[in-house]
Enzyme design. Structure first.
Site, mmCIF file in Angstrom:
data_model
loop_
_atom_site.group_PDB
_atom_site.id
_atom_site.type_symbol
_atom_site.label_atom_id
_atom_site.label_comp_id
_atom_site.label_asym_id
_atom_site.label_seq_id
_atom_site.Cartn_x
_atom_site.Cartn_y
_atom_site.Cartn_z
ATOM 1 N N LEU A 146 11.330 -20.371 -4.730
ATOM 2 C CA LEU A 146 10.334 -19.242 -3.967
ATOM 3 C C LEU A 146 9.013 -19.232 -4.617
ATOM 4 O O LEU A 146 8.763 -19.311 -5.910
ATOM 5 C CB LEU A 146 10.697 -17.787 -4.222
ATOM 6 C CG LEU A 146 10.085 -16.751 -3.707
ATOM 7 C CD1 LEU A 146 9.933 -16.871 -1.995
ATOM 8 C CD2 LEU A 146 10.255 -15.319 -4.007
ATOM 9 N N ASP A 164 0.715 -1.075 -0.114
ATOM 10 C CA ASP A 164 -0.070 0.015 -0.028
ATOM 11 C C ASP A 164 0.969 1.192 0.196
ATOM 12 O O ASP A 164 2.015 1.353 0.531
ATOM 13 C CB ASP A 164 -0.895 0.180 1.240
ATOM 14 C CG ASP A 164 -2.089 1.063 1.059
ATOM 15 O OD1 ASP A 164 -2.384 1.474 -0.077
ATOM 16 O OD2 ASP A 164 -2.761 1.195 1.861
ATOM 17 N N HIS A 198 2.475 3.194 -9.119
ATOM 18 C CA HIS A 198 2.227 1.714 -9.214
ATOM 19 C C HIS A 198 3.401 1.111 -9.847
ATOM 20 O O HIS A 198 3.692 -0.050 -9.470
ATOM 21 C CB HIS A 198 0.972 1.744 -9.928
ATOM 22 C CG HIS A 198 -0.312 2.026 -9.146
ATOM 23 N ND1 HIS A 198 -0.566 1.480 -7.883
ATOM 24 C CD2 HIS A 198 -1.426 2.757 -9.539
ATOM 25 C CE1 HIS A 198 -1.520 2.086 -7.475
ATOM 26 N NE2 HIS A 198 -2.264 2.808 -8.306
HETATM 27 C C1 IPE Z 1 -5.626 -2.702 -0.324
HETATM 28 O O1 IPE Z 1 -5.186 -1.341 -0.504
HETATM 29 C C2 IPE Z 1 -5.555 -3.160 -1.672
HETATM 30 C C3 IPE Z 1 -4.175 -3.339 -2.249
HETATM 31 C C4 IPE Z 1 -2.837 -3.266 -1.870
HETATM 32 C C5 IPE Z 1 -4.042 -4.010 -3.474
HETATM 33 P P1 IPE Z 1 -6.366 -0.350 -0.804
HETATM 34 O O2 IPE Z 1 -5.582 1.267 -0.787
HETATM 35 O O3 IPE Z 1 -7.045 -0.629 -1.825
HETATM 36 O O4 IPE Z 1 -7.179 -0.265 0.556
HETATM 37 P P2 IPE Z 1 -7.940 0.639 1.301
HETATM 38 O O5 IPE Z 1 -8.953 1.351 0.317
HETATM 39 O O6 IPE Z 1 -7.279 1.767 1.885
HETATM 40 O O7 IPE Z 1 -8.742 -0.046 2.395
HETATM 41 C C1 IPE Z 2 -1.713 0.276 -3.314
HETATM 42 O O1 IPE Z 2 -1.339 1.452 -3.426
HETATM 43 C C2 IPE Z 2 -1.770 -0.400 -4.743
HETATM 44 C C3 IPE Z 2 -3.116 -0.666 -5.150
HETATM 45 C C4 IPE Z 2 -4.364 -0.664 -4.365
HETATM 46 C C5 IPE Z 2 -3.189 -1.404 -6.294
HETATM 47 P P1 IPE Z 2 -2.420 2.761 -3.453
HETATM 48 O O2 IPE Z 2 -2.873 3.043 -4.732
HETATM 49 O O3 IPE Z 2 -3.644 2.099 -2.524
HETATM 50 O O4 IPE Z 2 -1.722 3.865 -2.850
HETATM 51 P P2 IPE Z 2 -2.538 4.968 -1.799
HETATM 52 O O5 IPE Z 2 -2.865 4.102 -0.638
HETATM 53 O O6 IPE Z 2 -3.676 5.524 -2.540
HETATM 54 O O7 IPE Z 2 -1.611 5.844 -1.387
HETATM 55 MG MG MG Z 3 -4.086 2.374 -0.521
#
Ligand code: IPE
Ligand code: IPE
Ligand code: MG
Length: 246
Positions: A140, A29, A46
């Site tokens: 792995l 995240d 990303h």
């Molecule tokens: C969880 O992160 C999903 C992934 C890392 C793929 P999100 O950023 O989508 O989750 P919330 O919305 O903060 O709960």
């Molecule tokens: C996690 O990073 C990746 C996915 C959920 C695909 P985020 O896109 O949720 O990044 P933030 O939380 O907005 O910083």
């Molecule tokens: Mg996120």
């Protein structure tokens, strides 16, 4: 990424081999915030996050972690703007095109958890081919949660159990585990969520029953070898009691 690690030689970690988690699961995240901090579009975050995976894979092999599950796209992430969703699909496509041969050479076995039926047929095909190509590798396991949701997984398992005609008496923890996407993989020992958020967001909700949790503040693209090492050191300090007494 040479075939090193395994639990006999974790000297760089300085913890006993039995204290190294077999299965680490990561909620990757903070990509969006990482990009925002730099004035970049979210997709750049990303991409940086994807680049970071290489470092973490290498660290897994170095430290003797056998299974890495990564949360790459949740069933709820469909709710993001269409541009971001298609960008994330393209990233998965590019990663397979660019990295598959290297991963295969390094002995990484790719697996997937989640629902591929909503993914473009060509991308689904690519994923299935990558899984098949790497199925005999044993350095792995890289288990990618893509279009994954813990509740969707449980619904799917229940549907399959009913379809297979199991009687109520046959329903056990083992049976349910077996029917989950994770099948016969061991439960995660350690769940890491980067970026300081303190929630599971529908990740491995059944399998996480006795996992240890670790929530570093860094955004995923900055979660490097040293951060990974710190996570393993924290894990080694935990006292896992499973409801029993010491
Ligand atoms: C969880 O992160 C999903 C992934 C890392 C793929 P999100 O950023 O989508 O989750 P919330 O919305 O903060 O709960
Ligand atoms: C996690 O990073 C990746 C996915 C959920 C695909 P985020 O896109 O949720 O990044 P933030 O939380 O907005 O910083
Ligand atoms: Mg996120």
């Amino acid at each position: 990424m040479a075939k090193r690690g395994r639990k006999s030689e974790v000297a760089t970690l300085d913890i006993p081999p039995e204290k190294v988690p077999t299965h680490v699961a990561i909620i990757m995240d903070g990509n969006g915030r990482w990009a925002k901090k730099r004035g970049l579009p979210r997709l750049a975050g990303h991409r940086a996050g994807t680049e970071n995976l290489r470092r973490v894979l290498r660290a897994c092999v170095e430290f003797g972690v056998e299974i890495l599950t990564i949360y790459a796209f949740s069933t709820e992430n469909w709710g993001r703007p269409e541009e971001e969703v298609s960008g994330l699909m393209n990233i998965l496509r590019d990663v397979i095109d660019r990295e598959l041969n290297e991963l295969n050479k390094e002995g990484v076995r790719l697996q997937h958890i989640g629902d591929l039926s909503r993914i473009d047929p060509d991308l689904k095909e690519k994923v299935l081919k990558a899984i098949d190509l790497t199925k005999d590798n044993d350095n792995l396991i890289l288990n990618v949660a893509f279009n994954y949701g813990g509740r969707a997984e449980i619904i799917h398992a229940v549907q399959e159990i009913v379809r297979a005609g199991h009687s109520p008496e046959e329903i056990t923890e083992e049976l349910i585990s077996h029917y989950l996407y994770t099948g016969d993989l061991p439960d995660p020992d350690l769940i890491v969520r980067t970026s300081g958020e303190l929630r599971l967001s529908n990740f491995l909700i059944w399998q996480a029953a006795y996992a240890e949790y670790y929530f570093p503040e860094v955004y995923w693209p900055d979660f490097d070898r040293e951060e990974f090492r710190k996570a393993l050191l924290h894990f080694a300090d935990r006292d896992r009691r499973y409801g029993r007494l010491k």
